[in-house]
Motif scaffolding. Structure first.
Motif, PDB file in Angstrom:
ATOM      1  N   GLU A 137      20.156  -7.056   0.788  1.00  0.00           N
ATOM      2  CA  GLU A 137      19.967  -6.423   2.098  1.00  0.00           C
ATOM      3  C   GLU A 137      19.790  -4.919   1.992  1.00  0.00           C
ATOM      4  OE1 GLU A 137      21.915  -6.661   6.595  1.00  0.00           O
ATOM      5  OE2 GLU A 137      22.998  -7.482   4.865  1.00  0.00           O
ATOM      6  N   SER A 138      20.314  -4.338   0.938  1.00  0.00           N
ATOM      7  CA  SER A 138      20.164  -2.895   0.733  1.00  0.00           C
ATOM      8  C   SER A 138      18.715  -2.488   0.497  1.00  0.00           C
ATOM      9  CB  SER A 138      21.021  -2.443  -0.456  1.00  0.00           C
ATOM     10  OG  SER A 138      20.625  -3.117  -1.652  1.00  0.00           O
ATOM     11  N   GLN A 139      17.862  -3.471   0.188  1.00  0.00           N
ATOM     12  CA  GLN A 139      16.448  -3.201  -0.029  1.00  0.00           C
ATOM     13  C   GLN A 139      15.590  -3.609   1.162  1.00  0.00           C
ATOM     14  OE1 GLN A 139      16.484  -5.002  -4.299  1.00  0.00           O
ATOM     15  NE2 GLN A 139      14.673  -3.662  -4.228  1.00  0.00           N
ATOM     16  N   VAL A 140      16.189  -3.624   2.358  1.00  0.00           N
ATOM     17  CA  VAL A 140      15.480  -3.986   3.582  1.00  0.00           C
ATOM     18  C   VAL A 140      15.380  -2.756   4.482  1.00  0.00           C
ATOM     19  CG1 VAL A 140      15.519  -5.412   5.665  1.00  0.00           C
ATOM     20  CG2 VAL A 140      16.259  -6.377   3.479  1.00  0.00           C
ATOM     21  N   GLY A 141      14.179  -2.509   4.989  1.00  0.00           N
ATOM     22  CA  GLY A 141      14.003  -1.385   5.914  1.00  0.00           C
ATOM     23  C   GLY A 141      12.573  -0.879   5.910  1.00  0.00           C
ATOM     24  N   SER A 142      12.294   0.060   6.801  1.00  0.00           N
ATOM     25  CA  SER A 142      10.951   0.632   6.887  1.00  0.00           C
ATOM     26  C   SER A 142      10.684   1.608   5.753  1.00  0.00           C
ATOM     27  CB  SER A 142      10.759   1.330   8.234  1.00  0.00           C
ATOM     28  OG  SER A 142      11.722   2.351   8.418  1.00  0.00           O
ATOM     29  N   THR A 143      11.728   2.153   5.167  1.00  0.00           N
ATOM     30  CA  THR A 143      11.621   2.967   3.947  1.00  0.00           C
ATOM     31  C   THR A 143      12.745   2.542   2.999  1.00  0.00           C
ATOM     32  OG1 THR A 143      13.003   4.715   4.915  1.00  0.00           O
ATOM     33  CG2 THR A 143      10.625   4.974   5.117  1.00  0.00           C
ATOM     34  N   ILE A 144      12.407   2.274   1.735  1.00  0.00           N
ATOM     35  CA  ILE A 144      13.415   1.876   0.747  1.00  0.00           C
ATOM     36  C   ILE A 144      13.119   2.587  -0.573  1.00  0.00           C
ATOM     37  CG2 ILE A 144      13.631  -0.413   1.819  1.00  0.00           C
ATOM     38  CD1 ILE A 144      12.132  -1.514  -0.688  1.00  0.00           C
ATOM     39  N   ASP A 145      14.038   2.473  -1.502  1.00  0.00           N
ATOM     40  CA  ASP A 145      13.827   3.003  -2.857  1.00  0.00           C
ATOM     41  C   ASP A 145      13.163   1.907  -3.692  1.00  0.00           C
ATOM     42  OD1 ASP A 145      15.019   5.468  -2.294  1.00  0.00           O
ATOM     43  OD2 ASP A 145      17.030   4.666  -2.691  1.00  0.00           O
ATOM     44  N   TRP A 146      11.890   2.121  -4.007  1.00  0.00           N
ATOM     45  CA  TRP A 146      11.144   1.123  -4.762  1.00  0.00           C
ATOM     46  C   TRP A 146      11.398   1.271  -6.261  1.00  0.00           C
ATOM     47  CZ3 TRP A 146       8.532  -2.817  -2.496  1.00  0.00           C
ATOM     48  CH2 TRP A 146       8.285  -2.705  -1.120  1.00  0.00           C
ATOM     49  N   ALA A 147      11.171   0.188  -6.980  1.00  0.00           N
ATOM     50  CA  ALA A 147      11.391   0.182  -8.428  1.00  0.00           C
ATOM     51  C   ALA A 147      10.414   1.126  -9.121  1.00  0.00           C
ATOM     52  CB  ALA A 147      11.220  -1.244  -8.970  1.00  0.00           C
ATOM     53  N   ASP A 148      10.833   1.649 -10.255  1.00  0.00           N
ATOM     54  CA  ASP A 148       9.947   2.492 -11.062  1.00  0.00           C
ATOM     55  C   ASP A 148       8.731   1.672 -11.504  1.00  0.00           C
ATOM     56  OD1 ASP A 148      11.731   4.572 -10.842  1.00  0.00           O
ATOM     57  OD2 ASP A 148      12.755   4.129 -12.742  1.00  0.00           O
ATOM     58  N   GLY A 149       7.607   2.349 -11.609  1.00  0.00           N
ATOM     59  CA  GLY A 149       6.399   1.667 -12.048  1.00  0.00           C
ATOM     60  C   GLY A 149       5.546   1.164 -10.907  1.00  0.00           C
ATOM     61  N   THR A 150       5.982   1.405  -9.651  1.00  0.00           N
ATOM     62  CA  THR A 150       5.166   1.054  -8.491  1.00  0.00           C
ATOM     63  C   THR A 150       4.412   2.296  -8.008  1.00  0.00           C
ATOM     64  OG1 THR A 150       7.022   1.462  -6.982  1.00  0.00           O
ATOM     65  CG2 THR A 150       6.727  -0.787  -7.799  1.00  0.00           C
ATOM     66  N   PHE A 151       3.405   2.077  -7.179  1.00  0.00           N
ATOM     67  CA  PHE A 151       2.542   3.180  -6.743  1.00  0.00           C
ATOM     68  C   PHE A 151       2.553   3.285  -5.217  1.00  0.00           C
ATOM     69  CE2 PHE A 151       1.083   1.795 -10.843  1.00  0.00           C
ATOM     70  CZ  PHE A 151       0.748   2.964 -11.510  1.00  0.00           C
ATOM     71  N   GLU A 152       2.313   4.502  -4.727  1.00  0.00           N
ATOM     72  CA  GLU A 152       2.372   4.765  -3.295  1.00  0.00           C
ATOM     73  C   GLU A 152       0.991   4.679  -2.644  1.00  0.00           C
ATOM     74  OE1 GLU A 152       4.098   8.603  -2.883  1.00  0.00           O
ATOM     75  OE2 GLU A 152       6.159   7.903  -3.242  1.00  0.00           O
ATOM     76  N   ALA A 153       0.981   4.177  -1.412  1.00  0.00           N
ATOM     77  CA  ALA A 153      -0.240   4.152  -0.591  1.00  0.00           C
ATOM     78  C   ALA A 153       0.143   4.629   0.802  1.00  0.00           C
ATOM     79  CB  ALA A 153      -0.829   2.755  -0.532  1.00  0.00           C
ATOM     80  N   GLN A 154      -0.669   5.517   1.362  1.00  0.00           N
ATOM     81  CA  GLN A 154      -0.354   6.073   2.674  1.00  0.00           C
ATOM     82  C   GLN A 154      -1.167   5.386   3.759  1.00  0.00           C
ATOM     83  OE1 GLN A 154      -0.140  10.314   2.768  1.00  0.00           O
ATOM     84  NE2 GLN A 154      -0.223  10.451   4.989  1.00  0.00           N
ATOM     85  N   GLY A 155      -0.483   4.751   4.688  1.00  0.00           N
ATOM     86  CA  GLY A 155      -1.143   4.097   5.804  1.00  0.00           C
ATOM     87  C   GLY A 155      -1.807   2.793   5.400  1.00  0.00           C
ATOM     88  N   SER A 156      -2.197   2.015   6.431  1.00  0.00           N
ATOM     89  CA  SER A 156      -2.866   0.743   6.166  1.00  0.00           C
ATOM     90  C   SER A 156      -4.202   0.955   5.465  1.00  0.00           C
ATOM     91  CB  SER A 156      -3.087  -0.024   7.483  1.00  0.00           C
ATOM     92  OG  SER A 156      -1.864  -0.378   8.077  1.00  0.00           O
ATOM     93  N   GLY A 157      -4.912   2.022   5.856  1.00  0.00           N
ATOM     94  CA  GLY A 157      -6.190   2.313   5.213  1.00  0.00           C
ATOM     95  C   GLY A 157      -6.036   2.609   3.740  1.00  0.00           C
ATOM     96  N   GLY A 158      -4.987   3.386   3.401  1.00  0.00           N
ATOM     97  CA  GLY A 158      -4.734   3.697   1.999  1.00  0.00           C
ATOM     98  C   GLY A 158      -4.352   2.470   1.201  1.00  0.00           C
ATOM     99  N   MET A 159      -3.563   1.582   1.808  1.00  0.00           N
ATOM    100  CA  MET A 159      -3.168   0.351   1.127  1.00  0.00           C
ATOM    101  C   MET A 159      -4.380  -0.538   0.884  1.00  0.00           C
ATOM    102  SD  MET A 159      -0.821  -1.549  -0.244  1.00  0.00           S
ATOM    103  CE  MET A 159       0.808  -1.027   0.325  1.00  0.00           C
ATOM    104  N   SER A 160      -5.229  -0.678   1.909  1.00  0.00           N
ATOM    105  CA  SER A 160      -6.424  -1.508   1.764  1.00  0.00           C
ATOM    106  C   SER A 160      -7.339  -0.971   0.670  1.00  0.00           C
ATOM    107  CB  SER A 160      -7.180  -1.567   3.096  1.00  0.00           C
ATOM    108  OG  SER A 160      -8.342  -2.346   2.979  1.00  0.00           O
ATOM    109  N   ALA A 161      -7.516   0.358   0.634  1.00  0.00           N
ATOM    110  CA  ALA A 161      -8.371   0.969  -0.382  1.00  0.00           C
ATOM    111  C   ALA A 161      -7.793   0.767  -1.779  1.00  0.00           C
ATOM    112  CB  ALA A 161      -8.549   2.457  -0.092  1.00  0.00           C
ATOM    113  N   ALA A 162      -6.468   0.841  -1.892  1.00  0.00           N
ATOM    114  CA  ALA A 162      -5.832   0.677  -3.201  1.00  0.00           C
ATOM    115  C   ALA A 162      -6.000  -0.747  -3.725  1.00  0.00           C
ATOM    116  CB  ALA A 162      -4.347   1.025  -3.098  1.00  0.00           C
ATOM    117  N   ILE A 163      -5.815  -1.732  -2.837  1.00  0.00           N
ATOM    118  CA  ILE A 163      -5.907  -3.124  -3.264  1.00  0.00           C
ATOM    119  C   ILE A 163      -7.345  -3.483  -3.620  1.00  0.00           C
ATOM    120  CG2 ILE A 163      -5.598  -5.517  -2.533  1.00  0.00           C
ATOM    121  CD1 ILE A 163      -3.312  -4.564  -0.754  1.00  0.00           C
ATOM    122  N   SER A 164      -8.292  -3.042  -2.799  1.00  0.00           N
ATOM    123  CA  SER A 164      -9.694  -3.405  -3.026  1.00  0.00           C
ATOM    124  C   SER A 164     -10.335  -2.591  -4.136  1.00  0.00           C
ATOM    125  CB  SER A 164     -10.502  -3.225  -1.738  1.00  0.00           C
ATOM    126  OG  SER A 164     -10.471  -1.873  -1.308  1.00  0.00           O
ATOM    127  N   GLY A 165      -9.729  -1.463  -4.480  1.00  0.00           N
ATOM    128  CA  GLY A 165     -10.350  -0.568  -5.451  1.00  0.00           C
ATOM    129  C   GLY A 165     -10.089  -0.913  -6.900  1.00  0.00           C
TER     130      GLY A 165
END
Length: 385
Positions: free
Chosen positions: A58-86
């Protein structure tokens, strides 16, 4: 995967669930997550905790959390879509409407019943609305509109085809509208339209789902509990597909039949202009005539005079076809120019305040001698656009 315990696509656990999946050996999994506050982050982490509480606390539930090392950031839905499709072999999360509009592929999720399905499959089976129905029956979603909704979660609800990640949108209204005068009545009319069949149907254009009937009744109970000032007239609706004789043009009636002049002019232009299919048909006709010319030339065994006459006729036919194509192109260009001019007129009328577009003339012929029509027409003609 999101905890970075599994980091390659050929991991044994992934291949066991996907026997037909053959990724390159050792292919890394690139994980993207949203930054800042995100409702989709709250949604995916709530689901992960509900489905796998031992793996995702439950400590990893919320609109902002501490993600594991080795993950990457995407800003907004547009940024996420571009990252996945790119980049191939990238994984992330995004609302289904945005993801499908952008042409992204989705994995099948397992719901509480054990069914694996995509959001498209779940929607086709009524699985999105089922989440709200199940929540209402279980008391997770209150039936009293004045109750506390802060703990409502439609994630991982039971049901064979229920989609496990469902968010519900709310409109919060002040029940006492007695101090808002006419605004309170307009607010009630707006919400009434949102909850109507016409309003709910609009949701599908944005890949949202309307609420099921039982949940809609809770919303209607809330709407009917609003207190309006004494003597305030409430608004009614006339749909574009039906007519309320004698009342459609009265005060406090919002009619789907009423149209501004600008909207009418644009519709007329769109109905008259040529489209791409017209050009394609002309081009096909020209190609067909050219082919017939070639066949005529190669297969004609008549004398020289007749042969020359046939050639002249073929040339004339080809010239006429080309002229027709030119006129078709000119018609499209003129249509586009007229369309842009009407749009500029509309923008100008919006900037200048009151304009001819605000005057809605009744659908009545001039020769009827209607004085109201004549007055309105003279007023419209006097305005500067």
């Amino acid at each position: 995967i999101f905890n970075r315990d599994i980091t390659t696509w050929d991991d044994d656990e992934i291949l066991a669930l996907n026997p037909d999946f053959s990724p390159p050996s050792g292919q890394p999994i690139k994980v993207y997550h949203r930054v800042f506050g995100s409702s989709t982050t709250a949604g995916i982490t709530t689901y992960l905790h509900a489905a796998c509480p031992s793996k995702w606390p439950e400590s990893q539930v919320g609109s902002t959390i501490d993600w594991a090392d080795g993950t990457f950031e995407a800003q907004g839905s547009g940024g996420m879509s571009a990252a996945i499709s790119g980049e191939e072999y990238t994984i992330g999360y995004i609302d289904s409407g945005h993801g499908h509009d952008d042409g992204l592929f989705e994995i099948a999720l397992q719901n509480d019943f054990g069914t694996y399905q995509t959001s498209i499959e779940a929607s086709a089976n009524g699985g999105v609305k089922a989440a709200a129905d199940e929540a209402l029956q279980l008391g997770v979603l209150p039936s009293d509109p004045t109750a506390d909704f802060s703990a409502v979660s439609l994630h991982n609800m039971p049901g064979e085809f229920t989609w496990p990640i469902v968010a519900i949108s709310y409109l919060y209204l002040r029940a006492d509208q007695t101090e808002n005068g006419e605004k309170g009545a307009l607010l009630k009319a707006f919400v009434e339209y949102v909850l109507s069949d016409d309003g709910q149907e609009l949701l599908t254009k944005y890949n949202f789902e309307g609420v099921p009937a039982d949940v809609l009744n809770v919303a209607l109970d809330a709407l009917n509990s609003l207190s309006l000032p004494d003597g305030i007239s409430e608004w009614t609706f006339e749909s574009a597909d039906s007519t309320d004789p004698g009342t459609g043009q009265q005060d406090y009636v919002i009619s789907g039949k009423r149209r501004s002049y600008d909207e009418y002019a644009i519709t007329e232009l769109e109905s008259e202009k040529a489209d791409v299919s017209d050009l394609e048909a002309l081009e096909a006709e020209v190609e067909s005539m050219a082919s017939e010319m070639t066949t005529l030339k190669d297969g004609c065994s008549c004398d020289s005079d007749n042969n020359n006459s046939a050639k002249r006729l073929a040339r004339i036919a080809l010239i006429l076809a080309i002229i027709g194509l030119i006129f078709g192109l000119a018609g499209i260009i003129l249509g586009i120019m007229a369309y842009m001019r009407v749009n500029r007129m509309f923008s100008s009328s919006q900037q200048n305040g009151r304009s001819a577009s605000e005057i809605c003339l009744p659908q009545m012929k001039k020769e009827n001698g209607n004085a109201a029509y004549t007055d309105l027409e003279q007023e419209r003609n006097a305005l500067q656009i």
